[in-house]
Design a protein around this motif. Structure first.
Motif, short mmCIF file in Angstrom:
data_model
loop_
_atom_site.label_atom_id
_atom_site.label_comp_id
_atom_site.label_asym_id
_atom_site.label_seq_id
_atom_site.Cartn_x
_atom_site.Cartn_y
_atom_site.Cartn_z
N ALA A 123 0.73 -1.36 -0.04
CA ALA A 123 -0.08 -0.02 -0.08
C ALA A 123 0.83 1.18 -0.20
O ALA A 123 0.55 2.07 -0.75
CB ALA A 123 -0.95 0.02 1.20
N TRP A 124 1.90 1.23 0.62
CA TRP A 124 2.64 2.45 0.91
C TRP A 124 3.68 2.63 -0.29
O TRP A 124 3.95 3.64 -0.92
CB TRP A 124 3.69 2.23 2.10
CG TRP A 124 4.63 3.61 2.24
CD1 TRP A 124 5.95 3.53 2.24
CD2 TRP A 124 4.27 4.88 2.25
NE1 TRP A 124 6.43 4.90 2.53
CE2 TRP A 124 5.36 5.71 2.42
CE3 TRP A 124 2.93 5.63 2.23
CZ2 TRP A 124 5.30 7.07 2.62
CZ3 TRP A 124 2.84 6.81 2.38
CH2 TRP A 124 3.98 7.66 2.68
N MET A 125 4.09 1.34 -0.92
CA MET A 125 5.09 1.58 -2.18
C MET A 125 4.20 2.05 -3.27
O MET A 125 4.68 2.71 -4.09
CB MET A 125 5.36 -0.14 -2.62
CG MET A 125 6.31 -0.77 -1.59
SD MET A 125 7.45 0.09 -0.95
CE MET A 125 7.94 -0.80 0.65
N ALA A 126 2.55 1.95 -3.58
CA ALA A 126 2.14 2.39 -4.55
C ALA A 126 2.05 3.71 -4.22
O ALA A 126 1.84 4.60 -5.41
CB ALA A 126 0.41 1.82 -4.24
N ILE A 127 2.01 4.17 -3.04
CA ILE A 127 1.91 5.77 -2.84
C ILE A 127 3.26 6.25 -3.19
O ILE A 127 3.17 7.33 -3.82
CB ILE A 127 1.66 6.36 -1.40
CG1 ILE A 127 -0.03 5.81 -1.20
CG2 ILE A 127 1.75 7.52 -0.85
CD1 ILE A 127 -0.43 5.92 0.24
N LEU A 128 4.35 5.61 -2.83
CA LEU A 128 5.55 6.26 -3.23
C LEU A 128 5.74 6.28 -4.71
O LEU A 128 6.59 7.19 -5.29
CB LEU A 128 6.73 5.50 -2.67
CG LEU A 128 6.88 5.33 -0.98
CD1 LEU A 128 8.24 4.43 -0.76
CD2 LEU A 128 7.18 6.84 -0.71
N ALA A 129 5.36 5.44 -5.46
CA ALA A 129 5.35 5.49 -6.88
C ALA A 129 4.77 6.58 -7.71
O ALA A 129 4.97 6.70 -8.76
CB ALA A 129 4.82 4.04 -7.37
N THR A 130 3.95 7.30 -7.00
CA THR A 130 3.23 8.46 -7.53
C THR A 130 4.08 9.72 -7.43
O THR A 130 3.66 10.87 -8.07
CB THR A 130 1.88 8.76 -6.78
OG1 THR A 130 2.11 9.03 -5.45
CG2 THR A 130 1.12 7.55 -6.90
N ARG A 131 5.42 9.66 -6.91
CA ARG A 131 6.22 10.99 -6.85
C ARG A 131 6.76 11.04 -8.12
O ARG A 131 7.06 10.27 -9.12
CB ARG A 131 7.33 10.57 -5.89
CG ARG A 131 8.15 11.61 -5.70
CD ARG A 131 9.27 11.52 -4.68
NE ARG A 131 10.09 12.73 -4.57
CZ ARG A 131 10.91 12.61 -3.32
NH1 ARG A 131 11.27 11.62 -2.71
NH2 ARG A 131 11.72 14.04 -3.28
N LYS A 132 6.76 12.38 -8.38
CA LYS A 132 7.24 12.98 -9.79
C LYS A 132 8.73 12.69 -10.09
O LYS A 132 9.50 12.59 -9.16
CB LYS A 132 6.97 14.55 -10.13
CG LYS A 132 5.64 15.03 -10.06
CD LYS A 132 5.58 16.26 -10.47
CE LYS A 132 6.15 17.27 -9.67
NZ LYS A 132 6.25 18.80 -9.77
N PRO A 133 9.17 12.35 -11.26
CA PRO A 133 10.59 12.20 -11.39
C PRO A 133 11.49 13.63 -11.22
O PRO A 133 10.77 14.58 -11.41
CB PRO A 133 10.86 11.72 -13.10
CG PRO A 133 9.24 11.38 -13.44
CD PRO A 133 8.33 12.20 -12.54
#
Length: 657
Positions: A240-250
């Motif tokens: 669940a947390w990994m999915a949120i981290l994955a939304t960070r902009k490059p």
């Protein structure tokens, strides 16, 4: 994962790319001449208008790291980035010539530069731009640090922090989204704990991602809910947390330059001359970041990369597509980048080398994949007979071993539990039976719970075990309770590896580890003292000399670079570290207090400790969750033609001996 302290933010990139330096690199040609003393007394380099005089080091302990027992010489000569001579001072002065520069070590110790056997320098490029939450004592302090960081974060950018430990704070819990809302009710906020397995978001982030009461818990993760309802409280764990981290902009190019500067500065301050990224692809913009590092020559030290298994095919396929679509596959890119490698190791391009592929066989200490259930479940786990969890599929590991066995692509596996290690060994042994033994050197990373029979099998495969030793002090008591008395002897068995003749290393796993200092890691493996004052498996303590070999020559062997690094021998690279004291001679309890005075990459000073710098001791954090998380896969940025060409050159170079 923590942000860099202010002392770690000076920029070596401009110095590295200086015209004089480039001239020296472009004009190196070597021949070697043996002398009767058995040392290679001279390394004659082609004439260059930019050639610097030789440098003679003497006046302190010069520990060569050759052989099973400590060996010292009176003097060392560096010339044009390589070691010209080691031996008697009189011979050094003759070899160096009349114009030589003389350095008096004044009692300091000179050793080979340290080798980072498992770190995440590329990932640290992200984390070192974030708020430093390591060591916060309570939630008010955490919020105060976030507010200070928010004031420096441009409008429109997410506010990000990393490094807090719920079990370390007075409240013994994660913050809530309502508490993060006091930092900003309108700007998205995410904070990760120090392990990377947990984190908290605020209401603005929840609205941005359209999360709510109807959001289900994903497989392998969960969201905390407000008591009595399905509303999200703000804390998320694992997938669940990994999915949120994955939304960070490059990262932008400017952010990349700043992050690389801070990360590489931290590495050199800790005496490392070879860094690593054990999981390229943790973030979706890792390839553009590496492209920028290569093309702009941002690194003062070498970087060994292992691609994250789930991203490796994308990385390599991108390179192959370039090769297929051009008559001259890499055009001028490859030739130009390869031309500047000073030690003629064509596997590197502007200090970057793609060495292999990294698998995640399990997660953290709390989710270690075990053959038998935990003796005591980790906090929050209610599953009966809990054995942790498997991460990467076995068929992917088998396919990679089949494809790359007997190639120049090594296989490394994050394997903490004995069952995770077993899965790697079973697959590697089957491949070896099918294809025969080569010089593959598979790497078991972390190897936290390593059985004696598995250690024997690692030896048979000519493999390496790399222990994340810095966790012994803060995590040892906790680990002992998790694993139970019958299996505690499996925990980081470095001395067993030493006695058996298995190549073993120690690493920091920074920024997912507990300290960026390899000297602190060495202190742990020599003393094995836990926070309670107990000694965790006393028979697995090693000598200080063995610990120093683990971060020098053993690290070089792990990466197949023992011919050019790891010991002080004539002809090798002048990758050096000068320490305030000799780790082999001090009280073992004092190893963590030794200071790095200088770090030299190919004879050039890339770090010098300021004379005014306060004496500091290695951080001893309170965390008990120090292993790296199963990493997030960030949003993938479309590769530019520049990215693909540089990547193609990197892949091609990595295939060379």
């Amino acid at each position: 994962m923590t942000a860099s302290p202010s002392c770690c933010r000076r920029n070596f990139a401009s110095e590295f790319a200086s015209p004089a330096r480039e001239g020296r690199q472009d004009n190196r040609r070597t021949t070697m001449k043996a002398v009767t003393s058995g040392f290679l007394a001279s390394l004659m380099l082609g004439a260059s208008a930019f050639a610097a005089p030789a440098t003679v080091y003497s006046g302190g302990d010069i520990l060569t790291m050759q052989g099973p027992t400590p060996r010292y010489v009176e003097a060392l000569v560096e010339k044009d980035g390589r070691i010209l001579f080691v031996g008697k001072k009189s011979g050094a002065l003759r070899a160096a010539g009349k114009d030589a520069r003389k350095v008096d070590l004044a009692g300091a110790a000179l050793l080979p530069g340290f080798i980072d056997a498992h770190g995440h320098l590329v990932y640290a490029t992200h984390t070192m731009l974030d708020a430093d939450l390591a060591g916060v004592k309570d939630i008010p302090e955490l919020l105060a640090r976030l507010k200070a960081h928010a004031a420096e974060t441009p409008e429109g950018e997410r506010i990000v922090g990393m490094g807090y430990r719920a079990e370390q704070m007075a409240e013994k819990r994660h913050p809530t989204r309502a508490e993060l809302d006091t930092v900003s009710a309108t700007r998205p906020i995410t904070i990760s704990d120090g392990s990377g397995h947990h984190g908290v978001f605020n209401t603005a982030l929840m609205k941005e991602l359209k999360l709510g009461a109807g959001t289900p818990d994903p497989e392998g993760g969960f969201f905390d809910r407000i008591q009595g309802s399905r509303e999200l409280e703000g804390h998320a764990a694992e997938t669940a947390w990994m999915a949120i981290l994955a939304t960070r902009k490059p990262l932008t190019d400017a952010q990349t330059r700043k992050g690389v500067q801070r990360a590489s500065q931290l590495w050199v301050e800790n005496g490392m001359t070879t860094a690593s990224e054990l999981g390229l692809g943790l973030s979706g913009d890792d390839i553009p970041i590496v492209t920028t590092i290569i093309n702009e020559k941002l690194l003062p030290i070498d970087l060994v990369i292992f691609a994250k298994a789930s991203a490796s095919e994308r990385i390599i396929d991108s390179a192959y597509q370039i090769q297929k679509s051009h008559t001259n596959p890499n055009g001028e890119t490859s030739a130009d980048l390869l031309a500047v490698r000073p030690d003629l190791d064509k596997r590197y391009i502007n200090r970057v080398r793609l060495a292999g592929i990294k698998f995640w066989m399990d997660g953290s200490v709390d989710t270690a994949f075990l053959s038998r259930p935990f003796a005591k479940n980790p906090p929050g786990v209610t599953t009966p007979d809990y054995r942790g969890m498997r991460v990467d599929p076995q068929d992917q590991l088998v396919a990679a071993l089949d494809k790359y066995w007997k190639s120049n692509r090594q296989i490394a596996a994050h394997a903490i539990g004995d069952e995770a290690i077993e899965q790697l060994l079973v697959a590697a042994e089957a491949t070896a039976r099918d294809k025969g033994m080569g010089d593959d050197r598979p790497i078991v990373q972390h190897a936290q719970f390593l059985r004696p029979d598995q250690l024997q099998r690692v030896k048979a495969l000519n493999g390496t075990v790399s222990f994340t030793a810095a966790g012994i002090y803060p995590m040892g008591d906790y680990i002992r309770d998790l694993i139970g008395p019958e299996r505690v002897s499996w925990v980081g068995p470095a001395n067993s590896a030493e006695r058996l003749g298995v190549n073993w290393t120690i690493n920091t796993d920074w920024p997912a580890g507990v300290s960026p200092s390899l000297l602190y890691a060495a202190w742990n493996v020599v003393n094995r003292q836990t926070r309670s004052g107990a000694v965790l498996v006393p028979e697995e303590r090693v000598s200080a000399y063995a610990a120093m070999r683990a971060i020098t020559i053993n690290g070089a062997y792990q990466y197949r670079e023992e011919k050019t690094k790891g010991t002080l021998e004539a002809g090798k690279l002048a990758d050096l570290v000068i320490l305030s004291a000799n780790p082999v001679k001090v009280d073992p309890a004092a190893i963590k207090d030794i200071q790095v005075l200088q770090t030299l990459k190919e004879g050039r000073v890339v770090y010098a400790r300021p004379a005014s710098a306060p004496v500091k001791t290695a951080q001893i954090p309170a965390s008990v969750h120090g292993e790296d998380a199963h990493p997030p896969a960030g949003p993938e940025r479309e590769l530019s033609e520049r990215d693909r060409r540089t990547l193609a050159a990197l892949v091609e170079a990595g295939a060379q001996d």
